[in-house]
Write a protein that holds these residues in place. Sequence first.
Motif, PDB file in Angstrom:
ATOM      1  N   THR A  33       0.866  -1.171   0.000  1.00  0.00           N
ATOM      2  CA  THR A  33       0.000   0.000   0.000  1.00  0.00           C
ATOM      3  C   THR A  33       0.901   1.218   0.000  1.00  0.00           C
ATOM      4  O   THR A  33       1.687   1.432   0.918  1.00  0.00           O
ATOM      5  CB  THR A  33      -0.893   0.023   1.257  1.00  0.00           C
ATOM      6  N   LEU A  87       1.886   4.905   0.516  1.00  0.00           N
ATOM      7  CA  LEU A  87       1.400   5.915   1.448  1.00  0.00           C
ATOM      8  C   LEU A  87       1.850   7.316   1.073  1.00  0.00           C
ATOM      9  O   LEU A  87       1.922   8.198   1.900  1.00  0.00           O
ATOM     10  CB  LEU A  87       1.871   5.573   2.865  1.00  0.00           C
ATOM     11  N   GLU A 131      -1.650   6.396   9.960  1.00  0.00           N
ATOM     12  CA  GLU A 131      -1.762   4.946   9.915  1.00  0.00           C
ATOM     13  C   GLU A 131      -0.544   4.371   9.199  1.00  0.00           C
ATOM     14  O   GLU A 131       0.041   4.986   8.322  1.00  0.00           O
ATOM     15  CB  GLU A 131      -3.038   4.534   9.177  1.00  0.00           C
ATOM     16  N   GLY A 132      -0.211   3.132   9.541  1.00  0.00           N
ATOM     17  CA  GLY A 132       0.922   2.481   8.901  1.00  0.00           C
ATOM     18  C   GLY A 132       2.185   2.648   9.730  1.00  0.00           C
ATOM     19  O   GLY A 132       2.181   3.190  10.832  1.00  0.00           O
ATOM     20  N   ARG A 133       3.269   2.199   9.190  1.00  0.00           N
ATOM     21  CA  ARG A 133       4.543   2.212   9.878  1.00  0.00           C
ATOM     22  C   ARG A 133       5.283   3.502   9.589  1.00  0.00           C
ATOM     23  O   ARG A 133       5.669   3.785   8.478  1.00  0.00           O
ATOM     24  CB  ARG A 133       5.355   1.000   9.416  1.00  0.00           C
ATOM     25  N   THR A 148       7.472   7.442   6.426  1.00  0.00           N
ATOM     26  CA  THR A 148       6.373   6.492   6.341  1.00  0.00           C
ATOM     27  C   THR A 148       6.677   5.529   5.211  1.00  0.00           C
ATOM     28  O   THR A 148       6.943   5.947   4.086  1.00  0.00           O
ATOM     29  CB  THR A 148       5.037   7.202   6.080  1.00  0.00           C
ATOM     30  N   ARG A 188       6.110   1.637   3.100  1.00  0.00           N
ATOM     31  CA  ARG A 188       5.066   0.762   2.601  1.00  0.00           C
ATOM     32  C   ARG A 188       4.674  -0.261   3.667  1.00  0.00           C
ATOM     33  O   ARG A 188       5.499  -0.734   4.424  1.00  0.00           O
ATOM     34  CB  ARG A 188       5.558   0.014   1.361  1.00  0.00           C
ATOM     35  N   THR A 189       3.448  -0.619   3.664  1.00  0.00           N
ATOM     36  CA  THR A 189       2.990  -1.696   4.534  1.00  0.00           C
ATOM     37  C   THR A 189       2.474  -2.827   3.664  1.00  0.00           C
ATOM     38  O   THR A 189       2.165  -2.637   2.492  1.00  0.00           O
ATOM     39  CB  THR A 189       1.870  -1.222   5.472  1.00  0.00           C
ATOM     40  N   THR A 240      -0.311  -5.759   2.913  1.00  0.00           N
ATOM     41  CA  THR A 240      -1.721  -6.046   3.129  1.00  0.00           C
ATOM     42  C   THR A 240      -1.966  -7.513   2.847  1.00  0.00           C
ATOM     43  O   THR A 240      -1.618  -8.012   1.782  1.00  0.00           O
ATOM     44  CB  THR A 240      -2.597  -5.195   2.194  1.00  0.00           C
TER      45      THR A 240
END
Length: 803
Positions: A636, A638, A709-711, A794, A796-797, A799
């Motif tokens: 995802t 960001l 949200e996210g890392r 920030t 990528r995470t 999913t």
Amino acid sequence: MTHPHRLRVPAPAAPPLTGHLPFSDAPGVPDPIEVTSRWLTRGGRPWFPVSGEFHYSRHPAGEWEEELLKMKAGGVTVVASYVIWIHHEETEGRVRFDGDLDLRRFAELCARHGLGFIPRIGPWVHAEVRGGGLPDWLLARDCAPRTDDPAYLEPVRAWYAAIAGQLRGLDRAHGGPIVAVQIENELYDQPGHLLTLKRMAQDAGLGAPLWTSTAWGGVRLPPDELLPLYGGYPEAFWTEWDGGWPDTCRKHYFFTHQRDDEGIGADLRPATVRGGDPAPTDRFPWATCELGGGMAVAYHRRPRPDAADIGALGLTKIGCGSVWQGYYMFHGGTNPTGDLSTLQESHATGYPNDLPLLTYDFQAPLGEYGQIRPSYHELRLQHLLLADFGDRIAPMESVLPDRQPAGQHDRDTLRWAVRADGDSGFLFVTNHQPHEPLPAHPDTAFTVEFPDAPALTLPATPVTVPSGAYFCWPLRLEAGGLRLDWATAQPVCTVDDAGRTVLVLAATDGITPELAFDAATVTSVRAPTGDVVTTGDRVLVTGLRPGTDALVEAVTADDRRVGLLVLDAATARTAYRGVAWGAERLVLCADGVVFDGDGIRVHSTAAQPSFAVLPAPERAPAGTKATQDGVLARYTRLGETAASQTEKETDEETETETAVPVTPLRAAGPAPRPVTGVQGRASVPADECFDTVAAEYRIDVPDDLVAREGRTILRLDWTGDVARAYVGDVLVADQFFHGRPWDIALDRLPREALRAHGLRLKVLPLAADAPVHLPGRAPGEAVAAGIRGARARTIRTWTVGTD
């Protein structure tokens, strides 16, 4: 002048011993795991596992699944984890398996995604943890730990029973993921005790096809009861601060058939003591569990291995004869906060090394907070090779050339080896080692003589092996009906592209790819660049320019189409492979190519987000879209990419970056006077130094970063000795300076407290006379305390599933 290198492959050795070890899989499993004297098998085929260490109790349980998927995408097929007793039972009688200690849930997640699981049950595990994992209450008893003393075995028996209760029903007989159980760790002189522990674990109800033990340091094992596993690291934090690069690490960049490493754990053995004769190599395959995926930092010695150091070591071990690549650590972590004490290895508990209170990042391919590092991509490229060709490589014996380096300090003799059978094989070259660059080797060619086939001399045009290069080249590789006599590029994988086999290869920087086909197996060859020349019984493709368009197309003698895609080295490191949406795909995370049912097409990040297709799990997670048991896990994005070259070298998955102001509150005082502890090694400065002489800074984290949200990683450029970070009065992160930025995951911090108090940083300076090894530090150089800058990144995470 051409410099030929010659090697003669001997006639195949006697068939491997089978059925000589008391290891057996559960009755009736469809893919029984077995051990021969030279390799492992699964479902009757040679099996080349890749295991990676990930300590569940050092990572938040809510992130386990995401991180396991990253490990699987990195080519790990088996996850190993210490079951650290003191984490679960710091207080006697209060055994916890909840939250971040939920061993059963972790094992079930491995099963859910088709990963094997190896619990390393100790009871003593080392793991740079307090007491080696033995709880304080046990060590306070009148007993002899790590022996058959009944007063010690009694609590161990209860601990094993607790572990077995958590893992009940997760053995292979019930379709579970447990492929092996490790007993104890680094116990070199107590074979009887190791056998006692194995029997106790079996009596408690633990079962697995493989029972293992670490085998370095001349360990004495109970005969044929435990599979010996070996290791090797690019660097060591446990040696003396002024001892230089240890020879026990240096030797891992040479091709050799010596399995043992006397250096691992040597700080906990008397210097003149070895356990005994090495385990017989004619009865056991060469399997590993601790190839260095990175290295921890101790206070007195702070190594800084690079991605190439880790990648070259891994590939060298395959060339040496390894049939099981096991990494420690593959994923870093954070020590939990104990109720009664700190839980890191330290001088205060009698151990020879002071470790950070919290961080156990290990500079691993996947970091403490899940950061994807360049070493992840280096190893993943090798794991793609093993996924498709490991069953061919595993039975092949390692053969060394007649001309060997004159010793561990010979930097001039080219280091190479071949894994071969009677008529084919893989050629391995390592021209990289840490600290001391190896020279380039111009005008190089190799001659490999086979017992059952004509010799191969390659390449047709001699090449320069660049300084720092390491690679694997195929010799007489069958692919889709054609025979590739050689390629001066490393096999990555094969992909079924709508009925056409495509062999993907990775070029080596500085070496122009050359492909040589057996002319009897092809009727035509077409290349997008370079020249196609038929010479005698061989068709050569020379001068090929590697890249996403470097697709060589061939038609075989039986009228099948085969493609060979030769990617440049950088692009190859972005390739993932798997099954999704009913078609097999190789997907590149940046601009590149996708294989799917429509053929080969260019995939551009400008058109759609980058994504990766993970290998298909045995069972798709509930609620995900899947076909052919394939699960699409995608990045995802960001924000817009904003990564400089420097950032790419340290953290390739960066997406956004925001400068964060740092407010100095107090300048540092004089550096604390060095203090030594166990074995005369430098000890961490006392806690009060952080209140009296540390430089202090405050970071008021912008609210949008706190809420994001996210890392989100706060990356600090800093210098000094030791740094600690606090939210309010709570210690949330720490680090010993070793020349790399300091990462702190903002989403791990308590949000309301962070908003109220900000983040406070305390940094100590390093004294000029401190007996501390620090990369790049000149003798007698002081290191000032300072924060030079901070930026929030920030990333990528991952999913699970897809939209």
